[in-house]
Design an enzyme around this catalytic site. Structure first.
Site, mmCIF file in Angstrom:
data_model
loop_
_atom_site.group_PDB
_atom_site.id
_atom_site.type_symbol
_atom_site.label_atom_id
_atom_site.label_comp_id
_atom_site.label_asym_id
_atom_site.label_seq_id
_atom_site.Cartn_x
_atom_site.Cartn_y
_atom_site.Cartn_z
ATOM 1 N N ASP A 109 -12.774 9.836 30.970
ATOM 2 C CA ASP A 109 -12.792 8.426 31.335
ATOM 3 C C ASP A 109 -14.197 7.878 31.126
ATOM 4 O O ASP A 109 -15.182 8.501 31.548
ATOM 5 C CB ASP A 109 -12.369 8.247 32.796
ATOM 6 N N HIS A 127 -18.273 -4.901 34.114
ATOM 7 C CA HIS A 127 -17.929 -4.033 35.241
ATOM 8 C C HIS A 127 -19.148 -3.251 35.717
ATOM 9 O O HIS A 127 -19.438 -3.206 36.923
ATOM 10 C CB HIS A 127 -16.820 -3.069 34.820
ATOM 11 N N ARG A 161 -26.903 -1.662 43.931
ATOM 12 C CA ARG A 161 -28.353 -1.582 43.751
ATOM 13 C C ARG A 161 -28.941 -2.993 43.731
ATOM 14 O O ARG A 161 -29.560 -3.407 42.740
ATOM 15 C CB ARG A 161 -28.696 -0.843 42.445
ATOM 16 N N GLU A 212 -8.189 0.471 38.763
ATOM 17 C CA GLU A 212 -9.047 0.221 37.614
ATOM 18 C C GLU A 212 -8.150 -0.033 36.412
ATOM 19 O O GLU A 212 -7.432 0.870 35.965
ATOM 20 C CB GLU A 212 -9.996 1.393 37.349
ATOM 21 N N GLU A 253 -7.460 -0.291 32.712
ATOM 22 C CA GLU A 253 -8.140 0.327 31.582
ATOM 23 C C GLU A 253 -7.245 0.373 30.344
ATOM 24 O O GLU A 253 -6.029 0.182 30.417
ATOM 25 C CB GLU A 253 -8.585 1.744 31.943
ATOM 26 N N ASP A 313 -6.556 3.742 36.555
ATOM 27 C CA ASP A 313 -7.305 4.885 37.066
ATOM 28 C C ASP A 313 -7.595 4.651 38.540
ATOM 29 O O ASP A 313 -8.656 4.161 38.911
ATOM 30 C CB ASP A 313 -8.596 5.070 36.262
ATOM 31 N N ARG A 352 -12.712 4.752 46.655
ATOM 32 C CA ARG A 352 -14.129 4.399 46.589
ATOM 33 C C ARG A 352 -14.959 5.088 47.684
ATOM 34 O O ARG A 352 -16.127 5.418 47.445
ATOM 35 C CB ARG A 352 -14.298 2.879 46.708
ATOM 36 N N GLN A 377 -15.370 8.705 46.644
ATOM 37 C CA GLN A 377 -16.250 8.735 45.473
ATOM 38 C C GLN A 377 -17.708 8.500 45.863
ATOM 39 O O GLN A 377 -18.617 9.173 45.351
ATOM 40 C CB GLN A 377 -15.787 7.674 44.472
ATOM 41 N N LYS A 430 -11.230 10.446 42.137
ATOM 42 C CA LYS A 430 -10.536 9.990 40.934
ATOM 43 C C LYS A 430 -9.357 10.888 40.552
ATOM 44 O O LYS A 430 -8.426 10.436 39.884
ATOM 45 C CB LYS A 430 -11.518 9.981 39.751
ATOM 46 N N THR A 463 -3.817 9.298 37.903
ATOM 47 C CA THR A 463 -4.151 8.287 36.901
ATOM 48 C C THR A 463 -2.847 7.910 36.211
ATOM 49 O O THR A 463 -2.194 8.767 35.611
ATOM 50 C CB THR A 463 -5.154 8.819 35.863
ATOM 51 N N GLU A 520 -14.517 -5.330 42.708
ATOM 52 C CA GLU A 520 -15.180 -6.492 42.115
ATOM 53 C C GLU A 520 -14.512 -7.785 42.567
ATOM 54 O O GLU A 520 -15.196 -8.756 42.912
ATOM 55 C CB GLU A 520 -15.125 -6.407 40.591
#
Length: 417
Positions: free
Chosen positions: A127, A134, A143, A200, A202, A234, A238, A241, A254, A258, A363
């Site tokens: 992946d 993103h 950050r 996610e 994808e 996917d 969170r 992770q 993860k 999937t 997001e």
């Protein structure tokens, strides 16, 4: 060759002759309910093996029965592009030449009467993290006050090896995973069901022809190895992770599931969808450089749609992906890693520049600060048990219309135990 078909298809069908995606189906309750290869046309699926026996096919296809009479696509995948091209031409001929109608029509089955399965036997699964929007959004969330992209992001397609055994076909329920989680203020980790379960949206790429150990695959060889494209969700825990990923990256957050759409759209159906990727502002090393005059663009102009419990949340544009599938494949093999038939790799979350084009809940809800409002008055920052997520997509076709990818759907079940 004529593009008219003897089937009664709506003019705006997303599954006309310009598409012809491949899948694997069975017929529950029939005398022969084994899995078999099929091609979707309209709202029906054509039994490839039965059609070949009834209507005839080129010797290279008929002389290798396992190519078409198989419970998965893998034998056909391994046969390589000449066989893929021959079969697509043959199927188009069956569906356009009225002389074949009597033989072929009985081999068509309504989608409402079949069960769809994962269409291939997975080998490896990788992946990627190919969307600049993103990656920038997550960088801004986690950050703040620093450069959102990591220093390596525009120099190479970042990826990780996933768990091929947890690839599942659309419609398979997703059990909420449990694991270690630790909020920043917690003194120690706790164990329990994920509280921040996410999606996610994808794009997935299915590898057919293998490559030898020690031989990188060049950008220009992408269509010789990749059979086709599909949709991927996917699923991501969170909180699991966030606690586990330093320093080695995603793992249990993860690997629990999937989801993959059941139809593989062949590359030959995507000629009109090919587009140049976004302009690059950092020079690329030669093995990734697709900016030359002779380079072929492998961006794909897919319009995706993400729905939660029937409510459309976003429409991510796959054409905005910074790194193309060809670049992902070239990077994945540049160290000499071999390709195996059934290898599968995905783009990572597809997100566009606008809030309503983001491909994940983290997001869309901005890490819980701006919960998504649903028509029933409820809100979501992350998925609740019982939620059902559906991802669909379309792409331009050569006749000015569009082709479809079907859908990838999954419903969340409570954690076990």
């Amino acid at each position: 060759m004529t593009t008219a078909t003897w089937l009664d298809l709506p003019e705006d069908s997303l599954f006309g002759l310009a598409n012809l995606p491949y899948g694997v189906f069975s017929r529950p309750g029939s005398a022969d309910d084994r899995r078999r290869l099929g091609v979707r046309i309209g709202d029906q699926v054509l039994d490839l093996g039965a059609a070949a026996r009834a209507a005839g096919a080129p010797s290279e296809l008929l002389d290798a029965p396992s190519l078409l009479d198989s419970p998965s696509l893998n034998a056909l995948l391994a046969a390589g592009r000449p066989a893929w091209t021959a079969l697509r031409g043959t199927v188009t001929g069956w569906l356009t030449d009225p002389a074949h109608r009597a033989a072929v029509e009985p081999q068509l089955h309504p989608l409402t009467e079949v069960r769809l399965h994962l269409p291939f036997e997975p080998a490896d699964y990788v992946d990627f993290y190919a969307s600049e929007h993103h990656a920038s959004n997550l960088g801004a969330l986690f950050r703040p006050g620093t450069e959102p992209l990591t220093p390596n992001w525009k120099h190479l397609p970042i990826g990780y090896h996933g768990r091929a055994g947890s690839l599942v076909v659309s419609g398979t329920p997703v059990v909420r995973p449990s694991g270690q989680r630790k909020a920043p203020a917690d003194p120690a980790p706790t164990f329990g069901p994920s509280l921040r379960l996410d999606i996610e949206a994808e794009v997935g790429f299915l590898v057919g022809a293998p490559s030898p150990l020690g031989e990188p695959v060049a950008l220009g060889d992408f269509p010789e190895h990749v059979f086709g494209v599909c949709l991927v969700n996917d699923w991501s825990a969170r909180d699991l992770q966030a606690w586990e990923y330093v320093p080695l990256g995603p793992f249990l957050g993860k690997s629990f599931a999937t989801s993959v759409s059941p139809w593989i759209v062949p590359l030959d159906a995507l000629r009109e969808a090919r587009t140049a990727p976004p302009a690059r502002d950092v020079p690329l090393l030669p093995y990734l450089d697709d900016t030359g005059a002779d380079a072929e663009p492998w961006g794909l102009d897919l319009t995706m749609e993400v729905s939660l419990n029937g409510h459309v949340l976003s429409r991510p544009p796959a054409g905005s992906l910074y790194w193309t599938g060809a670049q992902q494949l070239a990077h994945m093999t540049v160290n000499g890693a071999p390709l195996r038939t059934g290898d599968f790799f995905a783009s990572g979350t597809v997100s566009g520049p606008e809030p309503d084009t983001r491909g994940s809940l983290i997001e869309l809800a901005w890490n819980g600060e701006q919960p998504v409002k649903l028509p029933d008055g409820s809100t979501r920052s992350f998925l609740q048990d019982g939620d059902e997520v559906t991802i669909t997509a379309t792409a331009p076709a050569g006749d000015g219309g569009r082709i479809g990818f079907g859908e990838v759907t999954g419903r969340i079940l409570p954690a076990v135990g």
